[in-house]
Design a protein around this motif. Structure first.
Motif, PDB file in Angstrom:
ATOM      1  N   GLU A  99      -2.123  47.850 -28.308  1.00 32.79           N
ATOM      2  CA  GLU A  99      -3.043  47.831 -27.184  1.00 32.79           C
ATOM      3  C   GLU A  99      -4.286  46.999 -27.434  1.00 32.79           C
ATOM      4  OE1 GLU A  99      -3.885  51.853 -26.444  1.00 32.79           O
ATOM      5  OE2 GLU A  99      -1.905  52.344 -25.656  1.00 32.79           O
ATOM      6  N   ASN A 100      -4.690  46.866 -28.694  1.00 32.21           N
ATOM      7  CA  ASN A 100      -5.927  46.162 -28.975  1.00 32.21           C
ATOM      8  C   ASN A 100      -5.746  44.663 -29.167  1.00 32.21           C
ATOM      9  OD1 ASN A 100      -7.473  48.506 -28.939  1.00 32.21           O
ATOM     10  ND2 ASN A 100      -6.971  48.985 -31.070  1.00 32.21           N
ATOM     11  N   THR A 101      -4.535  44.168 -28.968  1.00 28.03           N
ATOM     12  CA  THR A 101      -4.290  42.744 -29.125  1.00 28.03           C
ATOM     13  C   THR A 101      -4.520  42.034 -27.803  1.00 28.03           C
ATOM     14  OG1 THR A 101      -2.655  43.166 -30.820  1.00 28.03           O
ATOM     15  CG2 THR A 101      -2.571  41.018 -29.744  1.00 28.03           C
ATOM     16  N   SER A 102      -5.221  40.915 -27.856  1.00 28.70           N
ATOM     17  CA  SER A 102      -5.397  40.111 -26.649  1.00 28.70           C
ATOM     18  C   SER A 102      -4.718  38.779 -26.832  1.00 28.70           C
ATOM     19  CB  SER A 102      -6.887  39.895 -26.352  1.00 28.70           C
ATOM     20  OG  SER A 102      -7.491  39.116 -27.355  1.00 28.70           O
ATOM     21  N   VAL A 103      -4.155  38.254 -25.751  1.00 31.12           N
ATOM     22  CA  VAL A 103      -3.467  36.981 -25.760  1.00 31.12           C
ATOM     23  C   VAL A 103      -3.997  36.165 -24.607  1.00 31.12           C
ATOM     24  CG1 VAL A 103      -1.251  35.809 -25.594  1.00 31.12           C
ATOM     25  CG2 VAL A 103      -1.395  38.026 -26.729  1.00 31.12           C
ATOM     26  N   THR A 104      -4.305  34.919 -24.867  1.00 28.18           N
ATOM     27  CA  THR A 104      -4.833  34.059 -23.825  1.00 28.18           C
ATOM     28  C   THR A 104      -3.917  32.878 -23.641  1.00 28.18           C
ATOM     29  OG1 THR A 104      -7.049  34.699 -24.475  1.00 28.18           O
ATOM     30  CG2 THR A 104      -6.857  32.751 -23.083  1.00 28.18           C
ATOM     31  N   GLY A 105      -3.521  32.584 -22.406  1.00 27.47           N
ATOM     32  CA  GLY A 105      -2.630  31.467 -22.130  1.00 27.47           C
ATOM     33  C   GLY A 105      -3.359  30.359 -21.417  1.00 27.47           C
ATOM     34  N   THR A 106      -3.108  29.106 -21.822  1.00 24.98           N
ATOM     35  CA  THR A 106      -3.762  27.962 -21.213  1.00 24.98           C
ATOM     36  C   THR A 106      -2.769  26.836 -21.043  1.00 24.98           C
ATOM     37  OG1 THR A 106      -5.771  28.550 -22.376  1.00 24.98           O
ATOM     38  CG2 THR A 106      -5.692  26.344 -21.406  1.00 24.98           C
ATOM     39  N   PRO A 107      -2.595  26.260 -19.860  1.00 25.03           N
ATOM     40  CA  PRO A 107      -1.778  25.065 -19.716  1.00 25.03           C
ATOM     41  C   PRO A 107      -2.486  23.881 -20.358  1.00 25.03           C
ATOM     42  CG  PRO A 107      -2.871  25.577 -17.663  1.00 25.03           C
ATOM     43  CD  PRO A 107      -3.153  26.721 -18.589  1.00 25.03           C
ATOM     44  N   ALA A 108      -1.744  22.833 -20.660  1.00 29.57           N
ATOM     45  CA  ALA A 108      -2.304  21.672 -21.347  1.00 29.57           C
ATOM     46  C   ALA A 108      -3.080  20.817 -20.374  1.00 29.57           C
ATOM     47  CB  ALA A 108      -1.191  20.856 -21.992  1.00 29.57           C
ATOM     48  N   ALA A 156      -5.291  42.664 -34.792  1.00 30.22           N
ATOM     49  CA  ALA A 156      -5.988  43.932 -34.947  1.00 30.22           C
ATOM     50  C   ALA A 156      -7.147  43.816 -35.927  1.00 30.22           C
ATOM     51  CB  ALA A 156      -5.008  45.011 -35.406  1.00 30.22           C
ATOM     52  N   ARG A 157      -7.081  42.859 -36.829  1.00 28.68           N
ATOM     53  CA  ARG A 157      -8.169  42.607 -37.777  1.00 28.68           C
ATOM     54  C   ARG A 157      -9.198  41.644 -37.212  1.00 28.68           C
ATOM     55  NH1 ARG A 157      -5.541  40.757 -43.269  1.00 28.68           N
ATOM     56  NH2 ARG A 157      -7.779  40.669 -43.793  1.00 28.68           N
ATOM     57  N   ARG A 158      -9.047  41.287 -35.936  1.00 33.51           N
ATOM     58  CA  ARG A 158      -9.941  40.395 -35.200  1.00 33.51           C
ATOM     59  C   ARG A 158      -9.859  38.946 -35.682  1.00 33.51           C
ATOM     60  NH1 ARG A 158      -9.665  42.947 -31.196  1.00 33.51           N
ATOM     61  NH2 ARG A 158     -11.352  41.722 -30.259  1.00 33.51           N
ATOM     62  N   GLU A 159      -8.771  38.576 -36.351  1.00 36.62           N
ATOM     63  CA  GLU A 159      -8.544  37.181 -36.693  1.00 36.62           C
ATOM     64  C   GLU A 159      -8.134  36.425 -35.433  1.00 36.62           C
ATOM     65  OE1 GLU A 159      -6.742  37.849 -41.174  1.00 36.62           O
ATOM     66  OE2 GLU A 159      -5.477  38.120 -39.408  1.00 36.62           O
ATOM     67  N   ARG A 160      -8.614  35.210 -35.294  1.00 38.39           N
ATOM     68  CA  ARG A 160      -8.304  34.380 -34.121  1.00 38.39           C
ATOM     69  C   ARG A 160      -7.362  33.250 -34.504  1.00 38.39           C
ATOM     70  NH1 ARG A 160     -12.387  38.192 -33.194  1.00 38.39           N
ATOM     71  NH2 ARG A 160     -13.214  37.977 -31.079  1.00 38.39           N
ATOM     72  N   PHE A 161      -6.351  33.064 -33.668  1.00 37.10           N
ATOM     73  CA  PHE A 161      -5.436  31.947 -33.837  1.00 37.10           C
ATOM     74  C   PHE A 161      -5.264  31.242 -32.495  1.00 37.10           C
ATOM     75  CE2 PHE A 161      -4.042  35.081 -36.986  1.00 37.10           C
ATOM     76  CZ  PHE A 161      -4.081  34.325 -38.150  1.00 37.10           C
ATOM     77  N   THR A 212      -4.611  34.057 -29.636  1.00 33.68           N
ATOM     78  CA  THR A 212      -4.278  35.423 -30.003  1.00 33.68           C
ATOM     79  C   THR A 212      -5.385  35.991 -30.883  1.00 33.68           C
ATOM     80  OG1 THR A 212      -3.074  34.894 -32.032  1.00 33.68           O
ATOM     81  CG2 THR A 212      -1.829  34.854 -29.971  1.00 33.68           C
ATOM     82  N   VAL A 213      -5.594  37.299 -30.784  1.00 30.16           N
ATOM     83  CA  VAL A 213      -6.561  38.020 -31.605  1.00 30.16           C
ATOM     84  C   VAL A 213      -5.828  39.187 -32.246  1.00 30.16           C
ATOM     85  CG1 VAL A 213      -8.765  39.229 -31.667  1.00 30.16           C
ATOM     86  CG2 VAL A 213      -8.406  37.383 -30.006  1.00 30.16           C
TER      87      VAL A 213
END
Length: 305
Positions: free
Chosen positions: A24-33, A87-92, A84-85
């Motif tokens: 539940e605490n994971t966030s995912v962000t989508g972006t077109p090019a 659970a350890r709040r690392e960003r990719f 993506t973020v």
């Protein structure tokens, strides 16, 4: 089944990274090019993972935010982006596109701090989340060779770690270590410069060039043309082109910790010249140097895959 990367995305899905479930605490962000001005939308991630993991070609590490922005901009013009973020709040940042009918997957993360140790930690995070076939460090550096100009880009064929030393009453005895790139990376770089000429005059910045050579790496930021570190590097090899503060951490992390029971991944270092590692060092050329490094890195990608 072992999971080597993010294996499922989209609304209502759950994401698993290297066997660690992010619910539940994971966030995912989508972006077109659509470039640097594109908008991002956030999705929740909750459903079970898909049947098969994705294969990630390359994991790239940046250090400064200006480097991260430049690499995001360059990769966004080639494919779709997702943030993506963990659970350890690392960003990719994940980038996907198709090149000559082949899917390409690149993951990017920014190290927590400048320096060798933080770069090594960023490499470990990329390995755990994506298990990429190649690892890279992309960003800026200081030019120490008279033939280099601000804005030029160096593709490292060897990193000279000048930091190891012994302090004695008679003075400092340096015990440098050499980290050459893997043969398959050198073959790819050879192919790149055969195709583009060497040095390659950058088509988007005609006065700037890309070339390959040796890069010195240590903890200290050099801002003195008479620094003992510069003298040592000249004595080690007069063709050392640049200095920076994270490359040895990348090379050592790869050498010391093969991931997922595999051989160490090949690595690549691409650095744009932002200063001359002297007393006039400042931030004025960071953006240009970071942009040139990011674009050269992207131009190299087809030769690495």
């Amino acid at each position: 089944m072992r999971n080597n990367g993010i294996i499922s995305g989209g609304s209502g899905n759950r994401i698993t990274v290297s066997g660690v479930a992010m619910g539940e605490n994971t966030s995912v962000t989508g972006t077109p090019a659509t470039g640097p001005d594109s908008r991002e939308s956030t999705e929740s991630a909750q459903a079970p993972p898909g049947p098969e993991p994705e294969a990630w070609d390359l994991g790239a590490v940046t250090v400064l935010s200006v480097e991260t922005r430049a690499l995001i901009d360059a990769l966004s013009r080639r494919g779709t982006q997702r943030k993506t973020v963990t659970a350890r709040r690392e960003r990719f940042r994940e980038f996907r596109w198709v090149d000559a009918g082949r899917p390409v997957r690149v993951a990017v993360t920014q190290s927590l701090h400048p320096g060798q140790l933080s770069a090594g930690s960023a490499v470990a995070a990329l390995r755990a989340a994506y298990a990429p076939r190649f690892l890279a460090l992309v960003g800026i550096a200081g030019a120490v060779h008279p033939d280099l100009h601000l804005g030029d880009v160096v593709v490292a064929q060897e990193i000279v770690h000048y930091e190891p030393r012994k302090v004695t009453p008679e003075g400092i005895r340096r015990r440098g270590r050499s980290h050459p790139v893997a043969a398959e990376v050198q073959h790819a770089v050879n192919d790149f410069f055969t195709e583009h000429d060497e040095p390659w005059r950058l088509p988007w910045a005609g006065e700037h060039r890309a070339l390959r050579g040796l890069v010195g790496s240590g903890e200290a930021v050099l801002a003195d043309t008479d620094a003992a570190e510069r003298a040592y590097l000249r004595g080690y090899n007069e063709k050392v082109l640049a200095v920076e503060t994270e490359g040895a951490g990348l090379a050592e992390a790869v050498y010391a910790g093969p991931a997922h029971d595999r051989a160490p991944e090949p690595w690549l270092l691409v650095r744009g010249m932002s200063d001359a590692a002297g007393p006039d060092k400042d931030d004025r050329h960071h953006a240009v140097a970071a942009r040139n490094a990011a674009e050269v890195f992207c131009a190299l990608l087809p030769h690495l895959l």
